[in-house]
Design an enzyme around this catalytic site. Sequence first.
Site, PDB file in Angstrom:
ATOM      1  N   HIS D 220       3.065   3.654  18.195  1.00  0.00           N
ATOM      2  CA  HIS D 220       4.185   4.525  17.802  1.00  0.00           C
ATOM      3  C   HIS D 220       3.880   5.211  16.483  1.00  0.00           C
ATOM      4  CE1 HIS D 220       5.655   1.755  14.620  1.00  0.00           C
ATOM      5  NE2 HIS D 220       5.006   0.883  15.360  1.00  0.00           N
ATOM      6  N   ASP D 225      11.528   2.903   9.185  1.00  0.00           N
ATOM      7  CA  ASP D 225      12.046   1.787   9.990  1.00  0.00           C
ATOM      8  C   ASP D 225      10.876   1.042  10.602  1.00  0.00           C
ATOM      9  OD1 ASP D 225      14.737   1.476   9.918  1.00  0.00           O
ATOM     10  OD2 ASP D 225      15.150   2.839  11.588  1.00  0.00           O
ATOM     11  N   LEU D 226      10.588  -0.131  10.072  1.00  0.00           N
ATOM     12  CA  LEU D 226       9.414  -0.890  10.507  1.00  0.00           C
ATOM     13  C   LEU D 226       9.368  -1.053  12.026  1.00  0.00           C
ATOM     14  CD1 LEU D 226       7.016  -2.639   9.529  1.00  0.00           C
ATOM     15  CD2 LEU D 226       8.594  -4.563   9.526  1.00  0.00           C
ATOM     16  N   ASP D 227       8.266  -0.674  12.656  1.00  0.00           N
ATOM     17  CA  ASP D 227       8.050  -0.855  14.098  1.00  0.00           C
ATOM     18  C   ASP D 227       9.114  -0.152  14.943  1.00  0.00           C
ATOM     19  OD1 ASP D 227       5.923  -2.379  13.399  1.00  0.00           O
ATOM     20  OD2 ASP D 227       6.873  -4.290  13.810  1.00  0.00           O
ATOM     21  N   GLU D 228       9.739   0.870  14.389  1.00  0.00           N
ATOM     22  CA  GLU D 228      10.826   1.513  15.109  1.00  0.00           C
ATOM     23  C   GLU D 228      10.605   3.014  15.265  1.00  0.00           C
ATOM     24  OE1 GLU D 228      13.721   0.432  16.565  1.00  0.00           O
ATOM     25  OE2 GLU D 228      13.128  -1.649  16.255  1.00  0.00           O
TER      26      GLU D 228
END
Lengths: 283, 283, 283, 283
Positions: D220, D225-228
């Site tokens: 991604h 936003d971590l890992d978002e």
Amino acid sequence: EPHYVLTLSCPDRPGIVHAVTGALLRHHANVTESQQFGDPDTRLFFLRVQFTCSADPARLDAALRGAAEEFDFDWQLHPLSSPVRTLIMVSRAGHCLNDLLYRHRAGRLPIDPVAVVSNHEDLAGLAGFYEVPFSHVPVTPGDPASKDAAEERLLRTVDELDVELVVLARYMQVLSPRVCEALAGRAINIHHSFLPSFAGARPYHQAHTRGVKLIGATAHYVTADLDEGPIIEQDVERVDHSHAVDDLVGLGQDLECRALARAVRWHAERRVLVDRNRTVVFR
Amino acid sequence: EPHYVLTLSCPDRPGIVHAVTGALLRHHANVTESQQFGDPDTRLFFLRVQFTCSADPARLDAALRGAAEEFDFDWQLHPLSSPVRTLIMVSRAGHCLNDLLYRHRAGRLPIDPVAVVSNHEDLAGLAGFYEVPFSHVPVTPGDPASKDAAEERLLRTVDELDVELVVLARYMQVLSPRVCEALAGRAINIHHSFLPSFAGARPYHQAHTRGVKLIGATAHYVTADLDEGPIIEQDVERVDHSHAVDDLVGLGQDLECRALARAVRWHAERRVLVDRNRTVVFR
Amino acid sequence: EPHYVLTLSCPDRPGIVHAVTGALLRHHANVTESQQFGDPDTRLFFLRVQFTCSADPARLDAALRGAAEEFDFDWQLHPLSSPVRTLIMVSRAGHCLNDLLYRHRAGRLPIDPVAVVSNHEDLAGLAGFYEVPFSHVPVTPGDPASKDAAEERLLRTVDELDVELVVLARYMQVLSPRVCEALAGRAINIHHSFLPSFAGARPYHQAHTRGVKLIGATAHYVTADLDEGPIIEQDVERVDHSHAVDDLVGLGQDLECRALARAVRWHAERRVLVDRNRTVVFR
Amino acid sequence: EPHYVLTLSCPDRPGIVHAVTGALLRHHANVTESQQFGDPDTRLFFLRVQFTCSADPARLDAALRGAAEEFDFDWQLHPLSSPVRTLIMVSRAGHCLNDLLYRHRAGRLPIDPVAVVSNHEDLAGLAGFYEVPFSHVPVTPGDPASKDAAEERLLRTVDELDVELVVLARYMQVLSPRVCEALAGRAINIHHSFLPSFAGARPYHQAHTRGVKLIGATAHYVTADLDEGPIIEQDVERVDHSHAVDDLVGLGQDLECRALARAVRWHAERRVLVDRNRTVVFR
């Protein structure tokens, strides 16, 4: 405590597992994994038992020998401590070699790659980076003598280096029946696969022309029947009309890496047993 | 010759398989399939043995009881002759019900579907076509008494019809903790799954907004923890930006059918053993 | 507002899309989906445009005709309002028929199933449940006249019912070249596929004996070359040594359902264009 | 003839494609690939056109600028001749780095890897083998100043080397919001994914304890936003009870390689357009 794998096949009849577990129990073995399969067609039984045991190996062997004689086992007892001594054969394409050697270095493939042998020099650097001895054994097209010499040298290397497994990681020479025979059950090849199959030259072009929606790869033991030995693993990917031939080739390389790496790992972990022209893979 | 499945779990220690195979051998059983697993985390051992045996069932049972006591088995011996008496709960969507009943009729699902229970009447015709009794047990939204009554009736039906397995095949009511408790280990639910997960309402909308490239479905045993029971099976499909929410829902239904049908079959074949909050599935 | 799909193929040269979008723009069409593909091998260009348009259909048609003549289009303009009139042919196995009719009833397959034709009577009940007229047209093995008569009747039915699509949903009779010719591009067949392929009888037995690790299914347009028409869709599942022949058959049926349902949906949505012996599928 | 990719997004309304194809036609461009998507939710339109054109680039640019102003394009015109200048960040695990560099060398990844940056020294040899400059930029745990300095140096390197794409190929440091902001849309991360998701430490242990039957990986774009961030690609593999945590980690690494390599290739080929928090991937 030493770790072992026992693999066996024999005619199926009651009592086999009881006899094996009895022998192991008497020597205080601790079973960590066990799988079995009775083939209803061939009436053969296959067993793989992984266990730890601190008994004297000679006594363990003797105990199993008793059961083996009673039930007519074709059996092998492998210590798991020693990785499988492996010779990798390549030509110019390095995708499988790179994948195998990287996995080995990462501790994810229990082989000991003792040599890379190639009919070209392209991959010497890659082998060198992974500190695996590289031999260039050229084969002159149209010169049977050069091929004979190369095969002679291959068999000698297998012998001298005490090689247990030969991996044809996109080695683009057809092995002679004599070599296939000599390496039966200990040489793994990888090749493309399609539905339907395409015989003859330029298979990816044929697959493209036919408009297949899936391409695949097959890892199998080498036999004198070209590309027809017992299948160990297959993998597949979806494609569509927009994939050019070169895209198919690229995807095919990824599939070749994946199927070959799994086949080599399972072989090295003694998970692959041969059942006539099929394999029993105790994953 | 009668066909049985023995399943057991117990603390792992040497001798379990030897004891079981010994008991079977003494009664001239013929093992047709056997799988085992020792969980290194929980130190529990799991075994599934399928065998034929013409001995008196009472004597077979007694023989196994001896081993069970020695090794502290949690065990069950099932005759394979009788399909699993199954109650299927549905609401309005019929894809899973249709799939299960078709497979059953085609002889591919060893269940005996004794009843379909629904809080709606939509699927009465489908149940009727497959000659399965259909009960309409309405639940009035916002009326806890109607839900209590429905659950009461469900438990009574389970009891009266000697139901061994309850399948929630898109039943859109949350079961109370009391019912979950009563059906522990014998009720299977199916629901959508995504990477990442989406809590709350309209999960397909959330997945669409998030632009996931994969959608999935999970079949699991029902526990009081909503959608958190031991997972039996999961399946997944690729999607892309061009899939509208309704396309995702349609694909999700296909995945739900597939994951649920496999979970029900494996349960009915006694292939699923519970290991705390996980399952061991001997496929 | 009426919804249309325009599909076309023509020799690839600059200006095609510009001409089509110009014609649509002048009639205030609103494009909702558009996909194109230029085949570098055949030098053919393929286009599918889905759009809403409230213009008089005759004027829209005339506008597109201009571009079609300039660029030598092989083109079709379909209103999306009318589902594709479909005749489904079956023999005894009902898995594909059940899957297609259930999807249709669930609103997930834009076909109008006008008839089920079978050389056996087994599936009359299933067709009846879905309220699709069922015709039993027997074919006597070894009696070419009965086969001729059955084909005659098929073609007449196609004609009388204004059938646009014939789906061979496990119809176990080989169609004659004459019928294949008559239905070219509008008859879809489903059959098993393996890597490698197996010619001849009992393919699942052959696949089992060979120990394949993948089995598949292929949906394709019918041509006089048996099982060799343009492939629309393929699907595949993993198998291993523990799968008996009957397990392979069961898995194969699931694959057949999935591949056929997708092929029929894509055809019905006018997403499949034929490029010599390949298909371009604008999913 | 020079090869270009035009990508654009804009509010959806009739005439966009006609305007673009008109501009290209007037400059005798030859379109080789074109894909479009109108998002019905956001009412945004996305277009990717790949074409050859021998016109003066300035005039081509001016022609497109006219359409861009009329339709309010957010657009970019990329020559395809120059591979994407890419900086790869790693920590200790080398599987993704090895995969990316091997693919690049094999001519299967149109990037120009200008630097490898790591907070550890382990992978210097691997970068060296592929002749990519390696920088060791340590980050001291618990020392925010060392992290700030490392990020400062990262941004400076991006600037000095004219880096277009940053790939976090298992770089185990969380980037600060400031860096995420600075690299928005041009930094790709890879991480594990599960169904259900597991927050917090040791996700593979959590997945193992939960008994998941599938594990996955997600590539991604990096956002604060971590890992978002917007998902580009996901992949998944089946697992079962017999996989230990370390087996899951190994499989997860394979999935990470595959998902990341595809995401990087698609980005480098200008196939990924961002649609708020989703991606449109024109594969």
